[in-house]
Design a protein around this motif. Structure first.
Motif, PDB file in Angstrom:
ATOM      1  N   ILE A  73       0.851  -1.192   0.000  1.00 34.50           N
ATOM      2  CA  ILE A  73       0.000   0.000   0.000  1.00 34.50           C
ATOM      3  C   ILE A  73       0.887   1.242   0.000  1.00 34.50           C
ATOM      4  O   ILE A  73       1.843   1.334   0.776  1.00 34.50           O
ATOM      5  CB  ILE A  73      -0.928   0.009   1.232  1.00 34.50           C
ATOM      6  N   ALA A  74       0.606   2.189  -0.861  1.00 33.86           N
ATOM      7  CA  ALA A  74       1.406   3.410  -0.973  1.00 33.86           C
ATOM      8  C   ALA A  74       1.340   4.202   0.332  1.00 33.86           C
ATOM      9  O   ALA A  74       0.333   4.162   1.049  1.00 33.86           O
ATOM     10  CB  ALA A  74       0.889   4.268  -2.130  1.00 33.86           C
ATOM     11  N   PRO A  75       2.416   4.958   0.657  1.00 34.14           N
ATOM     12  CA  PRO A  75       2.447   5.708   1.918  1.00 34.14           C
ATOM     13  C   PRO A  75       1.230   6.610   2.121  1.00 34.14           C
ATOM     14  O   PRO A  75       0.682   6.660   3.232  1.00 34.14           O
ATOM     15  CB  PRO A  75       3.740   6.527   1.803  1.00 34.14           C
ATOM     16  N   GLU A  76       0.811   7.315   1.075  1.00 33.29           N
ATOM     17  CA  GLU A  76      -0.274   8.274   1.230  1.00 33.29           C
ATOM     18  C   GLU A  76      -1.640   7.599   1.440  1.00 33.29           C
ATOM     19  O   GLU A  76      -2.620   8.263   1.792  1.00 33.29           O
ATOM     20  CB  GLU A  76      -0.350   9.199   0.016  1.00 33.29           C
ATOM     21  N   LYS A  77      -1.700   6.279   1.251  1.00 39.79           N
ATOM     22  CA  LYS A  77      -2.967   5.564   1.430  1.00 39.79           C
ATOM     23  C   LYS A  77      -2.991   4.734   2.704  1.00 39.79           C
ATOM     24  O   LYS A  77      -3.922   3.962   2.929  1.00 39.79           O
ATOM     25  CB  LYS A  77      -3.231   4.672   0.211  1.00 39.79           C
ATOM     26  N   ARG A  78      -1.985   4.905   3.562  1.00 41.52           N
ATOM     27  CA  ARG A  78      -1.918   4.113   4.797  1.00 41.52           C
ATOM     28  C   ARG A  78      -2.621   4.777   5.972  1.00 41.52           C
ATOM     29  O   ARG A  78      -2.687   4.209   7.052  1.00 41.52           O
ATOM     30  CB  ARG A  78      -0.456   3.836   5.159  1.00 41.52           C
ATOM     31  N   ASN A  79      -3.098   5.995   5.786  1.00 40.75           N
ATOM     32  CA  ASN A  79      -3.771   6.744   6.861  1.00 40.75           C
ATOM     33  C   ASN A  79      -2.866   6.887   8.076  1.00 40.75           C
ATOM     34  O   ASN A  79      -3.272   6.658   9.216  1.00 40.75           O
ATOM     35  CB  ASN A  79      -5.090   6.068   7.254  1.00 40.75           C
ATOM     36  N   ILE A  80      -1.602   7.267   7.813  1.00 43.44           N
ATOM     37  CA  ILE A  80      -0.605   7.458   8.859  1.00 43.44           C
ATOM     38  C   ILE A  80      -0.106   8.899   8.799  1.00 43.44           C
ATOM     39  O   ILE A  80       0.294   9.385   7.741  1.00 43.44           O
ATOM     40  CB  ILE A  80       0.590   6.485   8.674  1.00 43.44           C
ATOM     41  N   GLY A  81      -0.112   9.588   9.944  1.00 44.94           N
ATOM     42  CA  GLY A  81       0.472  10.919  10.020  1.00 44.94           C
ATOM     43  C   GLY A  81       1.961  10.826  10.288  1.00 44.94           C
ATOM     44  O   GLY A  81       2.416   9.918  10.991  1.00 44.94           O
ATOM     45  N   MET A  82       2.726  11.775   9.744  1.00 45.08           N
ATOM     46  CA  MET A  82       4.188  11.708   9.869  1.00 45.08           C
ATOM     47  C   MET A  82       4.734  13.074  10.246  1.00 45.08           C
ATOM     48  O   MET A  82       4.389  14.094   9.640  1.00 45.08           O
ATOM     49  CB  MET A  82       4.795  11.261   8.533  1.00 45.08           C
ATOM     50  N   VAL A  83       5.609  13.090  11.263  1.00 40.72           N
ATOM     51  CA  VAL A  83       6.288  14.318  11.679  1.00 40.72           C
ATOM     52  C   VAL A  83       7.783  14.068  11.579  1.00 40.72           C
ATOM     53  O   VAL A  83       8.309  13.154  12.219  1.00 40.72           O
ATOM     54  CB  VAL A  83       5.916  14.717  13.121  1.00 40.72           C
ATOM     55  N   PHE A  84       8.476  14.902  10.790  1.00 40.06           N
ATOM     56  CA  PHE A  84       9.892  14.708  10.533  1.00 40.06           C
ATOM     57  C   PHE A  84      10.742  15.644  11.394  1.00 40.06           C
ATOM     58  O   PHE A  84      10.262  16.654  11.920  1.00 40.06           O
ATOM     59  CB  PHE A  84      10.212  14.973   9.057  1.00 40.06           C
ATOM     60  N   GLN A  85      12.024  15.336  11.474  1.00 37.84           N
ATOM     61  CA  GLN A  85      12.979  16.158  12.213  1.00 37.84           C
ATOM     62  C   GLN A  85      13.080  17.558  11.621  1.00 37.84           C
ATOM     63  O   GLN A  85      13.159  18.550  12.342  1.00 37.84           O
ATOM     64  CB  GLN A  85      14.348  15.476  12.211  1.00 37.84           C
ATOM     65  N   ASN A  86      13.077  17.647  10.286  1.00 36.48           N
ATOM     66  CA  ASN A  86      13.320  18.932   9.623  1.00 36.48           C
ATOM     67  C   ASN A  86      12.028  19.644   9.216  1.00 36.48           C
ATOM     68  O   ASN A  86      12.040  20.498   8.329  1.00 36.48           O
ATOM     69  CB  ASN A  86      14.197  18.716   8.387  1.00 36.48           C
ATOM     70  N   TYR A  87      10.907  19.259   9.861  1.00 40.40           N
ATOM     71  CA  TYR A  87       9.585  19.876   9.685  1.00 40.40           C
ATOM     72  C   TYR A  87       8.952  19.549   8.331  1.00 40.40           C
ATOM     73  O   TYR A  87       7.767  19.289   8.253  1.00 40.40           O
ATOM     74  CB  TYR A  87       9.612  21.409   9.853  1.00 40.40           C
ATOM     75  N   ALA A 146       3.948  21.262  11.779  1.00 39.70           N
ATOM     76  CA  ALA A 146       4.141  19.904  11.270  1.00 39.70           C
ATOM     77  C   ALA A 146       3.272  18.909  12.036  1.00 39.70           C
ATOM     78  O   ALA A 146       2.705  17.976  11.444  1.00 39.70           O
ATOM     79  CB  ALA A 146       5.615  19.512  11.370  1.00 39.70           C
ATOM     80  N   VAL A 147       3.149  19.105  13.352  1.00 40.68           N
ATOM     81  CA  VAL A 147       2.293  18.228  14.152  1.00 40.68           C
ATOM     82  C   VAL A 147       0.824  18.423  13.759  1.00 40.68           C
ATOM     83  O   VAL A 147       0.078  17.446  13.605  1.00 40.68           O
ATOM     84  CB  VAL A 147       2.494  18.491  15.658  1.00 40.68           C
ATOM     85  N   ALA A 148       0.408  19.676  13.580  1.00 39.79           N
ATOM     86  CA  ALA A 148      -0.972  19.952  13.171  1.00 39.79           C
ATOM     87  C   ALA A 148      -1.275  19.295  11.827  1.00 39.79           C
ATOM     88  O   ALA A 148      -2.360  18.725  11.632  1.00 39.79           O
ATOM     89  CB  ALA A 148      -1.203  21.462  13.095  1.00 39.79           C
ATOM     90  N   ARG A 149      -0.334  19.376  10.902  1.00 40.14           N
ATOM     91  CA  ARG A 149      -0.532  18.754   9.586  1.00 40.14           C
ATOM     92  C   ARG A 149      -0.676  17.234   9.707  1.00 40.14           C
ATOM     93  O   ARG A 149      -1.444  16.601   8.972  1.00 40.14           O
ATOM     94  CB  ARG A 149       0.646  19.105   8.673  1.00 40.14           C
ATOM     95  N   ALA A 150       0.068  16.629  10.648  1.00 40.38           N
ATOM     96  CA  ALA A 150      -0.001  15.181  10.829  1.00 40.38           C
ATOM     97  C   ALA A 150      -1.318  14.745  11.471  1.00 40.38           C
ATOM     98  O   ALA A 150      -1.749  13.610  11.298  1.00 40.38           O
ATOM     99  CB  ALA A 150       1.170  14.713  11.692  1.00 40.38           C
ATOM    100  N   LEU A 151      -1.959  15.675  12.218  1.00 41.95           N
ATOM    101  CA  LEU A 151      -3.189  15.321  12.936  1.00 41.95           C
ATOM    102  C   LEU A 151      -4.454  15.693  12.187  1.00 41.95           C
ATOM    103  O   LEU A 151      -5.534  15.176  12.505  1.00 41.95           O
ATOM    104  CB  LEU A 151      -3.208  16.022  14.295  1.00 41.95           C
TER     105      LEU A 151
END
Length: 361
Positions: A73-87, A146-151
């Motif tokens: 399953i492609a990353p964008e279809k996994r319904n997973i939020g992601m927060v990276f070190q570099n925002y 970045a956290v808001a975007r992940a949520l």
């Protein structure tokens, strides 16, 4: 017992076809859990996170999300939020546009996007910042975006890869608290990667300690610190006095360990080791008592003071003891440490159960 939200089943990862970065990983993450993957660089923790996110593919084994395999399953279809070190924010977009991006990709109705963006920014304390651009914000504010975007799209799972490592200490501690608050208030399931032991202990329900592609121990923070199961975990989590010896006698959970200088040290036998076998003793600095009263400890040994470093609430006393040139004791800063002059000879002691006999490696 409910089904885990995330399951790693016999997962392995190699980048060159020969060397395994992740070896036979079996790991479950419960719904609503805050699990941290902790370890040094190259230990396999980030690779494991990236395989779960879909940015890397497992060489073998299977990863399940909510009971369903997600390998293809492609990353964008996994319904997973992601927060990276570099925002990973888009510099040409406003804060609102950055947070709205996952909703637009998912074709959410335009009339709903504004409300959901506003709600997400309110959760991270950035209400009113919608029209700013990333370059106009501090590092801490950018990470909140970045956290808001992940949520904002209400994912089943949120992954965080070293999200606070670029921030200064005070801000890092503040955001640790806020991430934990969001985890608690929203019932999030979080898998968090860090190399910072203090951060892992402060934030997590459980911590999985990685080394050379293998989980060495997975436990709650108290058990991980107080009851390390091997020498690597004891040394990696917090400060630790480690000294090698040979098991002399065994009496149930306790054993007597003979040090190279011939002295005998009582210890709690953590691993199955018998008489004559090598072991490594682990003793936390705060468990050592200087000039202990009679009956307060199980063993007393002589030590010579090397130096004393004042660190506010406590002092770090470095000694020569038990054959070690750097034996460390943490002493509450109550004024008594002023008498510990370099080269002075003192006695130290501890309880047998606070000294753990681990593997010799």
């Amino acid at each position: 017992m409910s089904q885990p939200l995330v399951q790693f089943r016999n997962v392995q990862k190699s980048y060159d076809g020969e060397n395994l970065v992740v070896k036979d990983l079996n790991l479950n993450v419960a719904q609503g859990e805050f699990l941290t993957l902790l370890g040094p660089s190259g230990s396999g923790k980030t690779t494991s996170l990236l395989m779960l996110a879909g940015f890397e593919t497992a060489t073998s084994g299977e990863i399940l999300l909510d009971g369903k395999p997600i390998t293809h399953i492609a990353p964008e279809k996994r319904n997973i939020g992601m927060v990276f070190q570099n925002y990973a924010l888009f510099p040409h977009m406003t804060v609102a546009e950055n947070v709205a991006f996952p909703l637009k990709v998912r074709r959410v109705a335009t009339r709903d996007i504004t409300d959901r963006v506003r709600q997400a920014l309110d959760k991270v304390g950035l209400a009113g910042f919608e029209s700013r651009r990333p370059a106009q914000m501090s590092g801490g504010q950018q990470q909140r975006v970045a956290v808001a975007r992940a949520l904002v799209f209400e994912p089943k799972l949120v992954l965080m890869d070293e999200p606070l490592s670029a921030l200064d200490k005070q801000l890092r501690e503040q955001l640790q608290y806020e991430i934990k608050r969001l985890h608690r208030d929203l019932g999030l399931t979080v898998v968090y990667v860090t190399h910072d032991q203090t951060e892992a202990l402060a934030m997590s329900d459980r911590v999985a300690v990685f080394h050379q592609g293998v989980i060495q121990q997975i436990d709650d923070p108290i058990a991980l610190y107080e009851q390390p199961r091997n020498a690597f975990v004891a040394q990696f989590i917090g400060e630790n006095n480690a000294f090698d010896g040979q098991i002399d006698t065994v009496n149930g959970e306790l054993c007597q360990v003979r040090l190279p200088d011939g002295s005998l040290i009582p210890a709690h036998r953590v691993v199955e080791r018998g008489s004559g076998e090598r072991t490594r003793l682990s003793l936390r600095p705060e468990r050592v008592v200087i000039e202990p009263e009679a009956g307060a400890v199980d063993i007393r040994v002589p030590a010579r003071v090397v130096d004393v470093t004042y660190l506010g609430k406590y002092a770090r006393v470095r000694l020569r003891a038990c054959g070690l040139e750097h034996f460390v004791v943490a002493v509450p800063n109550d004024g008594r440490t002023k008498a510990l002059a370099p080269t002075s000879l003192i006695n130290i002691g501890w309880r047998a159960h606070d000294c753990r006999a681990l593997n010799a490696e």
